[in-house]
Design a protein around this motif. Structure first.
Motif, mmCIF file in Angstrom:
data_model
loop_
_atom_site.group_PDB
_atom_site.id
_atom_site.type_symbol
_atom_site.label_atom_id
_atom_site.label_comp_id
_atom_site.label_asym_id
_atom_site.label_seq_id
_atom_site.Cartn_x
_atom_site.Cartn_y
_atom_site.Cartn_z
ATOM 1 N N ILE A 97 0.833 -1.207 0.000
ATOM 2 C CA ILE A 97 0.000 0.000 0.000
ATOM 3 C C ILE A 97 0.862 1.250 0.000
ATOM 4 C CG2 ILE A 97 -1.639 1.337 1.390
ATOM 5 C CD1 ILE A 97 -2.904 -1.403 2.174
ATOM 6 N N SER A 98 1.937 1.245 0.760
ATOM 7 C CA SER A 98 2.839 2.417 0.784
ATOM 8 C C SER A 98 3.396 2.703 -0.595
ATOM 9 C CB SER A 98 3.997 2.180 1.754
ATOM 10 O OG SER A 98 3.543 2.126 3.070
ATOM 11 N N ARG A 99 3.781 1.630 -1.287
ATOM 12 C CA ARG A 99 4.339 1.804 -2.630
ATOM 13 C C ARG A 99 3.274 2.340 -3.582
ATOM 14 N NH1 ARG A 99 4.613 -1.375 -7.109
ATOM 15 N NH2 ARG A 99 3.760 -3.170 -6.035
ATOM 16 N N LYS A 100 2.068 1.811 -3.495
ATOM 17 C CA LYS A 100 0.993 2.240 -4.390
ATOM 18 C C LYS A 100 0.585 3.694 -4.140
ATOM 19 C CE LYS A 100 0.077 -1.467 -6.810
ATOM 20 N NZ LYS A 100 0.035 -1.516 -8.250
ATOM 21 N N LEU A 101 0.588 4.114 -2.879
ATOM 22 C CA LEU A 101 0.138 5.469 -2.537
ATOM 23 C C LEU A 101 1.256 6.497 -2.571
ATOM 24 C CD1 LEU A 101 -2.337 4.784 0.409
ATOM 25 C CD2 LEU A 101 -2.834 5.075 -2.017
ATOM 26 N N ASN A 102 2.506 6.030 -2.565
ATOM 27 C CA ASN A 102 3.648 6.935 -2.572
ATOM 28 C C ASN A 102 3.514 7.984 -1.463
ATOM 29 O OD1 ASN A 102 6.121 7.807 -3.500
ATOM 30 N ND2 ASN A 102 5.238 9.168 -5.033
ATOM 31 N N GLU A 120 -6.237 -5.126 -4.670
ATOM 32 C CA GLU A 120 -5.184 -5.727 -5.487
ATOM 33 C C GLU A 120 -4.268 -6.608 -4.637
ATOM 34 O OE1 GLU A 120 -1.499 -4.219 -8.310
ATOM 35 O OE2 GLU A 120 -3.131 -2.827 -7.870
ATOM 36 N N PHE A 121 -3.936 -6.155 -3.436
ATOM 37 C CA PHE A 121 -3.085 -6.956 -2.557
ATOM 38 C C PHE A 121 -3.744 -8.291 -2.237
ATOM 39 C CE2 PHE A 121 -1.751 -8.431 1.635
ATOM 40 C CZ PHE A 121 -0.383 -8.544 1.429
ATOM 41 N N ARG A 122 -5.036 -8.258 -1.907
ATOM 42 C CA ARG A 122 -5.752 -9.517 -1.631
ATOM 43 C C ARG A 122 -5.692 -10.441 -2.842
ATOM 44 N NH1 ARG A 122 -9.604 -6.118 0.874
ATOM 45 N NH2 ARG A 122 -10.927 -6.268 -0.965
ATOM 46 N N GLY A 123 -5.844 -9.876 -4.037
ATOM 47 C CA GLY A 123 -5.775 -10.685 -5.253
ATOM 48 C C GLY A 123 -4.409 -11.307 -5.441
ATOM 49 N N ARG A 167 -6.080 9.565 -4.086
ATOM 50 C CA ARG A 167 -5.289 8.507 -3.452
ATOM 51 C C ARG A 167 -6.122 7.675 -2.490
ATOM 52 N NH1 ARG A 167 0.381 10.259 -1.431
ATOM 53 N NH2 ARG A 167 -0.677 12.122 -0.775
ATOM 54 N N MET A 168 -7.231 8.221 -1.989
ATOM 55 C CA MET A 168 -8.144 7.405 -1.190
ATOM 56 C C MET A 168 -8.712 6.309 -2.082
ATOM 57 S SD MET A 168 -11.659 6.731 -0.437
ATOM 58 C CE MET A 168 -12.398 8.047 -1.344
ATOM 59 N N ASN A 169 -9.080 6.676 -3.308
ATOM 60 C CA ASN A 169 -9.558 5.664 -4.257
ATOM 61 C C ASN A 169 -8.463 4.645 -4.563
ATOM 62 O OD1 ASN A 169 -12.131 6.795 -4.486
ATOM 63 N ND2 ASN A 169 -11.512 8.134 -6.160
ATOM 64 N N LYS A 170 -7.234 5.145 -4.738
ATOM 65 C CA LYS A 170 -6.102 4.245 -4.985
ATOM 66 C C LYS A 170 -5.886 3.294 -3.817
ATOM 67 C CE LYS A 170 -2.833 6.491 -8.080
ATOM 68 N NZ LYS A 170 -1.500 7.101 -8.145
ATOM 69 N N PHE A 171 -6.105 3.803 -2.607
ATOM 70 C CA PHE A 171 -5.930 2.960 -1.419
ATOM 71 C C PHE A 171 -6.872 1.763 -1.468
ATOM 72 C CE2 PHE A 171 -7.995 2.050 2.704
ATOM 73 C CZ PHE A 171 -7.014 1.222 3.213
ATOM 74 N N PHE A 172 -8.153 2.011 -1.706
ATOM 75 C CA PHE A 172 -9.103 0.904 -1.731
ATOM 76 C C PHE A 172 -8.804 -0.047 -2.895
ATOM 77 C CE2 PHE A 172 -11.768 3.846 0.865
ATOM 78 C CZ PHE A 172 -11.862 3.041 1.982
ATOM 79 N N GLN A 173 -8.326 0.484 -4.006
ATOM 80 C CA GLN A 173 -7.928 -0.378 -5.126
ATOM 81 C C GLN A 173 -6.692 -1.198 -4.750
ATOM 82 O OE1 GLN A 173 -7.394 2.532 -8.209
ATOM 83 N NE2 GLN A 173 -9.541 2.451 -8.860
ATOM 84 N N ALA A 174 -5.723 -0.558 -4.094
ATOM 85 C CA ALA A 174 -4.498 -1.258 -3.697
ATOM 86 C C ALA A 174 -4.809 -2.357 -2.689
ATOM 87 C CB ALA A 174 -3.490 -0.271 -3.109
ATOM 88 N N GLU A 175 -5.720 -2.089 -1.785
ATOM 89 C CA GLU A 175 -6.113 -3.091 -0.796
ATOM 90 C C GLU A 175 -6.719 -4.313 -1.495
ATOM 91 O OE1 GLU A 175 -8.391 -2.790 3.414
ATOM 92 O OE2 GLU A 175 -9.531 -2.096 1.682
#
Length: 141
Positions: A41-46, A117-120, A107-115
């Protein structure tokens, strides 16, 4: 820096096969997966260091609430699936404004997408690992 993070994630994801290959995972394994999720998540949100200091406490509260809903769901399997999904959505909505206040709407939207994506990625690693005791147990049931 990005190369180091990418290599760290690749190495860590390879370890998840080992982590989940065991019947009774060690609590340390959950910590490893949590660390992987945080790095992902840190990498995705920078996140800047200031943003990270404000983001992670909100994230920890959010995760605690989501886990509480999921635990309640597991303890009562006869509940309505749609109601369960709504409870998770309600938690996300509850934290939406707090996340926006820290990292902004995009980036809030990116956070939920990253979360998601991580599960996937984690599920994909579990499916493709050499020892699949969880899948074998599911086939027997």
């Amino acid at each position: 820096m990005k190369k180091i993070m990418t290599m760290m994630l690749v190495l860590a994801f390879n370890l998840t096969g080992y982590v989940y290959a065991q019947d009774q995972p060690d609590p340390k394994d959950h910590e490893k997966i949590k660390a992987l999720e945080i790095a992902f998540i840190s990498r995705k949100l920078n996140l800047t260091s200031d943003e990270a200091q404000r983001f992670w406490p909100v994230y920890n509260e959010y995760k605690r609430d989501v886990n509480q809903v999921m635990l309640t769901q597991r303890n009562n399997p006869n509940k309505d699936v749609v109601d369960d999904e709504q409870r998770i959505l309600d938690v996300r909505k509850k934290y939406r404004d707090r996340f926006v206040g820290v990292i902004g709407q995009p980036r809030m939207n990116k956070f939920f997408q990253a979360e998601r994506e991580f599960r996937g990625v984690l599920l994909n690693q579990l499916k493709n690992r050499p020892n699949k005791p969880m899948l074998q147990r599911q086939k027997r049931n």
